[in-house]
Design an enzyme around this catalytic site. Structure first.
Site, PDB file in Angstrom:
ATOM      1  N   GLY A  98      20.832  38.422  51.125  1.00  0.00           N
ATOM      2  CA  GLY A  98      20.325  39.249  52.224  1.00  0.00           C
ATOM      3  C   GLY A  98      20.370  38.542  53.563  1.00  0.00           C
ATOM      4  N   GLY A 100      19.081  36.514  55.903  1.00  0.00           N
ATOM      5  CA  GLY A 100      18.002  35.532  55.967  1.00  0.00           C
ATOM      6  C   GLY A 100      17.638  35.155  57.384  1.00  0.00           C
ATOM      7  NE  ARG A 101      21.755  31.772  59.887  1.00  0.00           N
ATOM      8  CZ  ARG A 101      22.318  30.692  60.316  1.00  0.00           C
ATOM      9  NH1 ARG A 101      21.730  29.995  61.247  1.00  0.00           N
ATOM     10  NH2 ARG A 101      23.451  30.302  59.817  1.00  0.00           N
ATOM     11  CG  ASP A 132      14.871  27.455  60.317  1.00  0.00           C
ATOM     12  OD1 ASP A 132      15.867  28.147  60.016  1.00  0.00           O
ATOM     13  OD2 ASP A 132      14.942  26.419  61.007  1.00  0.00           O
ATOM     14  NE  ARG A 190      26.028  38.802  62.608  1.00  0.00           N
ATOM     15  CZ  ARG A 190      26.282  38.183  61.465  1.00  0.00           C
ATOM     16  NH1 ARG A 190      27.297  37.347  61.370  1.00  0.00           N
ATOM     17  NH2 ARG A 190      25.518  38.390  60.408  1.00  0.00           N
ATOM     18  CG  ASP A 267      27.124  36.030  50.469  1.00  0.00           C
ATOM     19  OD1 ASP A 267      27.886  35.519  49.622  1.00  0.00           O
ATOM     20  OD2 ASP A 267      26.496  35.359  51.300  1.00  0.00           O
TER      21      ASP A 267
HETATM   22  P1  AMP Z   1      25.816  31.941  54.784  1.00  0.00           P
HETATM   23  O1  AMP Z   1      26.350  30.780  54.011  1.00  0.00           O
HETATM   24  O2  AMP Z   1      25.616  31.667  56.258  1.00  0.00           O
HETATM   25  O3  AMP Z   1      26.562  33.216  54.557  1.00  0.00           O
HETATM   26  O4  AMP Z   1      24.343  32.161  54.252  1.00  0.00           O
HETATM   27  C1  AMP Z   1      24.010  32.449  52.925  1.00  0.00           C
HETATM   28  C2  AMP Z   1      22.646  33.058  52.881  1.00  0.00           C
HETATM   29  O5  AMP Z   1      21.679  32.148  53.418  1.00  0.00           O
HETATM   30  C3  AMP Z   1      22.507  34.339  53.672  1.00  0.00           C
HETATM   31  O6  AMP Z   1      21.649  35.176  52.985  1.00  0.00           O
HETATM   32  C4  AMP Z   1      21.913  33.863  54.977  1.00  0.00           C
HETATM   33  O7  AMP Z   1      21.242  34.868  55.682  1.00  0.00           O
HETATM   34  C5  AMP Z   1      20.975  32.752  54.489  1.00  0.00           C
HETATM   35  N1  AMP Z   1      20.710  31.755  55.533  1.00  0.00           N
HETATM   36  C6  AMP Z   1      21.578  30.876  56.073  1.00  0.00           C
HETATM   37  N2  AMP Z   1      20.972  30.127  57.004  1.00  0.00           N
HETATM   38  C7  AMP Z   1      19.683  30.525  57.066  1.00  0.00           C
HETATM   39  C8  AMP Z   1      18.539  30.151  57.851  1.00  0.00           C
HETATM   40  N3  AMP Z   1      18.596  29.192  58.759  1.00  0.00           N
HETATM   41  N4  AMP Z   1      17.382  30.806  57.617  1.00  0.00           N
HETATM   42  C9  AMP Z   1      17.305  31.774  56.696  1.00  0.00           C
HETATM   43  N5  AMP Z   1      18.320  32.169  55.938  1.00  0.00           N
HETATM   44  C10 AMP Z   1      19.501  31.567  56.114  1.00  0.00           C
HETATM   45 MG    MG Z   2      26.622  35.011  55.122  1.00  0.00          MG
END
Ligand code: AMP
Ligand code: MG
Length: 507
Positions: A98, A100-101, A132, A190, A267
């Site tokens: 989901g 997360g940020r 965070d 974005r 994702d």
């Molecule tokens: P990504 O590798 O950026 O696609 O992130 C994988 C998952 O981790 C996704 O659900 C992101 O929203 C979550 N995520 C990445 N960085 C953060 C962060 N700093 N805080 C919260 N969730 C994060």
């Molecule tokens: Mg992602």
């Protein structure tokens, strides 16, 4: 030019798909939901640093201050939420991930389309897990500049509207080696038709919630694929084939310009075939099929440059698998996957036709292309410079391309001259130069270029970001005034520097 208040805000996704009954950001599992309502965390001192005039004029927005785009205010019509999705990370099902940020502010109705505006880095959501919800300036600059650069390269991508610094430091352990340090926090806004991913559908299938899956499919097709109908298997397969085609198109563009996404988890695969979630991406410097910028992936190099098309197939296979519960005859899903293989193959041939200025693809061109790919890897050879100089070559001699090589004393001259002569004969001594210049960009956002922009921005100088933004708006133009600075091989200082040759998901 108007303000956010003057936009026509919609909330079709919230209105039409099931969501979380709880409001707010406490990290948790949210079964049977496509989203959770959540408010961005207001930043202490938001400052607008980068602004996309093009995106703004499309939306009809005048340059604002950083408050709304930093997550500091919600205006009437916005109904912010985080999306729930799952995904296969590095080949393994990871269950609920989901946003997360990322927090969507809302959807905006324009004359001929609806665009979603989403803040990345504006605080905790139910999907933040242990993190965070914030983002740092470094990764935000990379996303802003790269997504805009990709758009101008004609690579399908989400876009950026703004970058706001939040006036707060965020701690990151960049190389995951026990050295956390404070960095400037930032938020990128974005923009895309939607931020739906393969994983948005997979999560419902994986949790046997076929009714939510069906509702989400109907919502998606109704608004984003209006020429499709999913009332029967034929329609479903046609729709999925369309997604396969858009995915193939996106990846063939990546291959053409030398882009490596770095984290092709399901994702991070947009349902629209848009390049999405800019993280530890990179651009080829030397032509190395085995290269990935992502240090988390160095041992297996699953997401290396030369494997992106196959990973596209793997990801589509997982996505199609999640549609099995909706199919009367699941075997038909193979048709959509086979279509991907065929389309990818044809697009790859088209790509080489354009890159090499051929009139059309002939079977005999296969060996010409294979020999080229092999030769490009014999010694360190800059991909972008090689292909760009090839567009203007007058005599088929490799010494005219010598600036593409890192060490001119190692150039396999005889082999190259033999290849160039073969190519020269094939194009009748007259390659289609305009076709080549349109396929082989002169300026791409190499990691070291982004790093120079970041280094300057971190000490308050935004001019390098602005200059790169300008240059990258016309990547196929000669722009001789920028040649000496930005049409260059990777400088030695960048060879082993974190952020240039090594990147992590820490952002
Ligand atoms: P990504 O590798 O950026 O696609 O992130 C994988 C998952 O981790 C996704 O659900 C992101 O929203 C979550 N995520 C990445 N960085 C953060 C962060 N700093 N805080 C919260 N969730 C994060
Ligand atoms: Mg992602």
């Amino acid at each position: 030019m108007g303000s956010f208040e003057s936009l026509e805000w919609l909330s079709r996704f919230l209105d039409e798909t099931p969501g979380d009954i709880e409001v707010g950001g406490r990290p948790r599992q949210v079964p049977n939901a496509c989203w959770s309502r959540v408010k961005p965390t207001p930043p202490p001192n938001p400052q607008l640093l980068l602004w996309s005039g093009e995106m703004a004029s499309k939306l009809g927005l005048a340059r604002p201050d950083g408050v709304i785009l930093g997550g500091g205010a919600i205006i009437e019509g916005m109904d912010p939420y985080a999306q729930r999705y799952g995904g296969h990370q590095f080949g393994i099902w990871a269950n609920q991930l989901g946003d997360g940020r990322a927090i969507t502010l809302g959807e905006v109705q324009l004359e001929n389309e609806v665009l979603e505006l989403q803040l990345k880095g504006s605080g905790i959501t139910p999907y933040s897990r242990f993190a965070d919800g914030k983002a740092v300036l470094r990764s935000s600059i990379r996303e802003f500049l790269c997504s805009e650069a990709m758009h101008h390269l004609r690579v399908p991508t989400t876009r950026a509207l703004s970058l706001v610094t939040i006036g707060e430091m965020v701690t990151r352990d960049v190389m995951y080696d026990g050295n956390p340090a404070p960095e400037t926090g930032a938020v990128v806004c974005r923009v895309a038709p939607s931020f739906l991913r393969f994983g948005s559908f997979q999560i419902h299938s994986a949790s046997n919630d076929y009714s939510t899956l069906q509702t989400l499919v109907e919502h998606t097709v109704k608004h984003h694929f209006p020429n499709h109908s999913v009332s029967d298997d034929t329609g479903r397969v046609r729709w999925l084939t369309h997604i396969a085609e858009q995915t193939a198109v996106m990846i063939s563009h990546w291959m053409r310009v030398g882009f490596v996404h770095g984290v092709m988890n399901t994702d991070n695969m947009s349902i629209h075939g848009l390049t999405i979630d800019y993280g530890p991406f990179g651009w080829l410097e030397d032509y190395n099929l085995g290269w990935t910028p992502n240090t988390t992936d160095t041992s297996r190099r699953r997401y290396r440059y030369g494997q992106q098309s196959q990973i596209g197939a793997w990801n589509l296979a997982k996505f199609f698998e999640s549609m099995i519960p909706l199919m009367d005859e699941p075997n038909l899903l193979h048709e959509a996957l086979d279509a991907y293989t065929n389309i990818s193959h044809n697009l790859q041939n088209d790509m080489w036709v354009a890159k090499l200025g051929l009139d059309r693809f002939k079977t005999s061109d296969q060996s010409l292309i294979e020999e080229l790919i092999e030769l490009l890897q014999v010694v360190e050879t800059d991909m972008t410079i090689f292909f760009r100089l090839l567009c203007s070559i007058e005599i088929p001699q490799i010494d005219t391309l010598s600036s593409a090589f890192y060490d001119s004393s190692t150039i396999p001259t005889e082999q190259w001259n033999a290849w160039l002569s073969k190519w020269w004969r094939r194009v009748g001594e007259s390659p289609s130069r305009s076709k080549m210049r349109n396929a082989n960009p002169k300026y791409v956002l190499r990691n070291w270029m982004a790093q120079l922009a970041i280094d300057a921005a971190e000490i308050g100088d935004i001019s390098v970001c602005e200059e790169l933004y300008l240059v990258l708006k016309n990547p196929y133009d000669e722009q001789p005034e920028y040649e000496e600075k930005w049409f260059q091989k990777r400088p030695e200082w960048a060879r082993n520097r974190v952020g240039c040759s090594m990147l992590s998901c820490s952002s």
